[in-house]
Design an enzyme around this catalytic site. Structure first.
Site, PDB file in Angstrom:
ATOM      1  N   LYS A  70       0.825  -1.001  -0.053  1.00 16.55           N
ATOM      2  CA  LYS A  70      -0.025   0.016   0.067  1.00 16.55           C
ATOM      3  C   LYS A  70       0.945   1.229   0.177  1.00 16.55           C
ATOM      4  O   LYS A  70       1.814   1.427   0.964  1.00 16.55           O
ATOM      5  CB  LYS A  70      -0.901   0.030   1.462  1.00 16.55           C
TER       6      LYS A  70
ATOM      7  N   ASP B  29      -3.517   4.402  -1.778  1.00 14.81           N
ATOM      8  CA  ASP B  29      -4.379   4.610  -0.676  1.00 14.81           C
ATOM      9  C   ASP B  29      -4.103   6.154  -0.543  1.00 14.81           C
ATOM     10  O   ASP B  29      -3.330   6.781   0.582  1.00 14.81           O
ATOM     11  CB  ASP B  29      -3.845   4.043   0.572  1.00 14.81           C
ATOM     12  N   LEU B  30      -4.945   7.059  -1.352  1.00 12.19           N
ATOM     13  CA  LEU B  30      -4.647   8.507  -1.580  1.00 12.19           C
ATOM     14  C   LEU B  30      -6.088   8.951  -0.910  1.00 12.19           C
ATOM     15  O   LEU B  30      -6.295  10.142  -0.671  1.00 12.19           O
ATOM     16  CB  LEU B  30      -4.409   9.042  -2.818  1.00 12.19           C
ATOM     17  N   LYS B  31      -7.048   8.094  -0.635  1.00 16.30           N
ATOM     18  CA  LYS B  31      -8.179   8.911  -0.071  1.00 16.30           C
ATOM     19  C   LYS B  31      -8.823   9.683  -0.617  1.00 16.30           C
ATOM     20  O   LYS B  31      -9.007  10.888   0.175  1.00 16.30           O
ATOM     21  CB  LYS B  31      -8.276   8.908   1.580  1.00 16.30           C
TER      22      LYS B  31
ATOM     23  N   HIS C 294     -11.148  12.643  -1.903  1.00 13.05           N
ATOM     24  CA  HIS C 294     -12.462  13.395  -1.079  1.00 13.05           C
ATOM     25  C   HIS C 294     -12.224  14.848  -2.033  1.00 13.05           C
ATOM     26  O   HIS C 294     -11.531  15.650  -1.323  1.00 13.05           O
ATOM     27  CB  HIS C 294     -12.025  13.554   0.346  1.00 13.05           C
ATOM     28  N   ASP C 295     -13.203  15.029  -2.887  1.00 13.68           N
ATOM     29  CA  ASP C 295     -13.374  16.602  -3.460  1.00 13.68           C
ATOM     30  C   ASP C 295     -14.524  16.476  -4.180  1.00 13.68           C
ATOM     31  O   ASP C 295     -15.482  15.671  -3.995  1.00 13.68           O
ATOM     32  CB  ASP C 295     -11.895  16.146  -4.570  1.00 13.68           C
TER      33      ASP C 295
ATOM     34  N   THR D 269      -9.797   4.638  11.318  1.00 14.86           N
ATOM     35  CA  THR D 269      -9.555   3.704  12.548  1.00 14.86           C
ATOM     36  C   THR D 269      -8.859   4.441  13.782  1.00 14.86           C
ATOM     37  O   THR D 269      -8.706   3.963  14.783  1.00 14.86           O
ATOM     38  CB  THR D 269      -8.804   2.413  12.336  1.00 14.86           C
TER      39      THR D 269
ATOM     40  N   ARG E 100      -3.052  -4.996  14.564  1.00 18.41           N
ATOM     41  CA  ARG E 100      -1.906  -4.949  15.486  1.00 18.41           C
ATOM     42  C   ARG E 100      -1.712  -6.400  16.079  1.00 18.41           C
ATOM     43  O   ARG E 100      -2.608  -7.032  16.761  1.00 18.41           O
ATOM     44  CB  ARG E 100      -1.994  -4.102  16.682  1.00 18.41           C
TER      45      ARG E 100
ATOM     46  N   GLN F 281      -3.193   4.079  16.348  1.00 17.44           N
ATOM     47  CA  GLN F 281      -4.363   3.540  16.389  1.00 17.44           C
ATOM     48  C   GLN F 281      -5.185   3.313  17.461  1.00 17.44           C
ATOM     49  O   GLN F 281      -4.751   2.876  18.452  1.00 17.44           O
ATOM     50  CB  GLN F 281      -4.236   2.231  15.414  1.00 17.44           C
TER      51      GLN F 281
ATOM     52  N   GLY G  70       1.002  -1.811   8.838  1.00 20.56           N
ATOM     53  CA  GLY G  70       2.222  -0.998   8.515  1.00 20.56           C
ATOM     54  C   GLY G  70       3.328  -1.103   9.348  1.00 20.56           C
ATOM     55  O   GLY G  70       4.202  -2.040   9.127  1.00 20.56           O
ATOM     56  N   ARG G  71       3.167  -0.147  10.417  1.00 16.20           N
ATOM     57  CA  ARG G  71       4.417  -0.087  11.093  1.00 16.20           C
ATOM     58  C   ARG G  71       5.185  -1.401  11.937  1.00 16.20           C
ATOM     59  O   ARG G  71       6.282  -1.792  11.931  1.00 16.20           O
ATOM     60  CB  ARG G  71       4.158   0.896  12.417  1.00 16.20           C
TER      61      ARG G  71
HETATM   62  O1  C5P Z   1       1.466   1.563  10.805  1.00 17.27           O
HETATM   63  P1  C5P Z   1      -0.276   1.231  10.652  1.00 17.27           P
HETATM   64  O2  C5P Z   1      -0.349  -0.299  10.566  1.00 17.27           O
HETATM   65  O3  C5P Z   1      -0.952   1.881  11.619  1.00 17.27           O
HETATM   66  O4  C5P Z   1      -0.599   1.687   9.056  1.00 17.27           O
HETATM   67  C1  C5P Z   1      -1.938   1.715   8.844  1.00 17.27           C
HETATM   68  C2  C5P Z   1      -2.022   2.091   7.545  1.00 17.27           C
HETATM   69  O5  C5P Z   1      -3.458   2.069   7.196  1.00 17.27           O
HETATM   70  C3  C5P Z   1      -1.572   3.617   7.324  1.00 17.27           C
HETATM   71  O6  C5P Z   1      -1.060   3.961   6.110  1.00 17.27           O
HETATM   72  C4  C5P Z   1      -3.011   4.688   7.440  1.00 17.27           C
HETATM   73  O7  C5P Z   1      -2.999   5.862   6.445  1.00 17.27           O
HETATM   74  C5  C5P Z   1      -3.983   3.501   6.720  1.00 17.27           C
HETATM   75  N1  C5P Z   1      -5.312   3.600   7.113  1.00 17.27           N
HETATM   76  C6  C5P Z   1      -5.632   3.687   8.521  1.00 17.27           C
HETATM   77  N2  C5P Z   1      -7.056   3.713   9.002  1.00 17.27           N
HETATM   78  C7  C5P Z   1      -8.100   3.786   7.974  1.00 17.27           C
HETATM   79  C8  C5P Z   1      -7.668   3.860   6.463  1.00 17.27           C
HETATM   80  C9  C5P Z   1      -6.376   3.785   6.412  1.00 17.27           C
HETATM   81  O8  C5P Z   1      -4.968   3.557   9.484  1.00 17.27           O
HETATM   82  N3  C5P Z   1      -9.319   3.983   8.072  1.00 17.27           N
END
Ligand code: C5P
Length: 230
Positions: free
Chosen positions: A33, A60-62, A64-65, A119, A180, A189, A209-210
């Site tokens: 992503k 994932d650029l979300k 909104h416009d 989230t 997580r 989060q 992600g992280r």
């Molecule tokens: O590092 P982490 O697991 O928190 O990354 C979550 C990824 O998902 C981030 O890139 C964040 O922008 C994206 N995301 C999110 N919640 C959403 C939509 C996307 O955390 N509702």
């Protein structure tokens, strides 16, 4: 196969860090992503780097416009050859419809999913922006808008995935961030779930992600998650 249901969030901002993760993780094991940080820093080159390594990309650029601007952005994403792209459901029904319609004329049609409630937000943060509904009710309202407009699915937390799975067919995909493993930090989060909880709740794709990208060994962290799910 569980591996292809994991989407690794590449929240980095330079080519070297990107290539380090992209080439550490084989495309058979997950999808990738690209979000706002990376795309703002590197632009379409970030997508090219992932594609060159054989990965499928969720852009994932979300968006909104206003409807036309959003639709043109979705079309530009399709032309980059990405596998999935998203828009914010809070843009409203007309915007969602325009985004969905524009893809009809494209030779490559990515999956189009709608972001419900981030989230990182809970009912208190929703109230701050004037939304008095519960998170669950707001997510359901967004889901109905997205489904009516012909989107392919939603981004939602694992908690909401359970209710949404009961309401929508299996081909309406649920993409869940805020994942997580028990051994990882929650960071910013708020509405988190373990990978196992998300799968049981009915999520199709897990965005992580992280816990992977900031691990000393990203491949080992990903393998550990896959093993724990297996
Ligand atoms: O590092 P982490 O697991 O928190 O990354 C979550 C990824 O998902 C981030 O890139 C964040 O922008 C994206 N995301 C999110 N919640 C959403 C939509 C996307 O955390 N509702």
């Amino acid at each position: 196969m569980i591996e292809r249901r994991i989407i690794v969030a590449l929240d980095v901002s330079d080519a070297a860090s990107l290539e380090q993760v992209v080439f550490a993780i084989p495309p058979e094991v997950c999808r990738l992503k690209i979000g706002k940080e990376l795309f703002t820093a590197l632009g379409p080159r970030s997508v090219e780097i992932c594609h060159r390594a054989g990965h499928e990309v969720f852009l994932d650029l979300k968006f909104h416009d206003i409807p036309n601007t959003c639709a043109m952005a979705v079309r530009a994403a399709a032309r980059l050859g990405v596998w999935m792209v998203n828009v914010h459901c809070s843009g409203g029904g007309d915007m969602l419809q325009a985004a969905s319609d524009v893809l009809m004329g494209e030779s490559h049609r990515p999956l189009l999913v709608g972001v419900t409630v981030l989230t990182s937000m809970d009912s208190e943060s929703l109230r701050e922006v004037g939304v008095l509904r519960s998170v669950e009710d707001q997510v359901c309202a967004f889901a109905a808008l997205a489904s009516d407009a012909g989107l392919d699915g939603l981004v939602c937390s694992a908690k909401e995935a359970f209710d949404l799975r009961a309401l929508y067919d299996a081909d309406f995909c649920l993409v869940t961030p805020g994942i997580r493993p028990a051994w990882a930090a929650a960071n910013d989060q708020l509405r988190v779930a373990t990978p196992h909880e998300a799968i049981v709740a009915g999520s199709d794709y897990l965005v992580i992600g992280r816990p992977i990208t900031q691990a000393k060994d990203p491949r080992a962290a990903l393998d550990r998650i896959i093993r724990e799910l297996g």
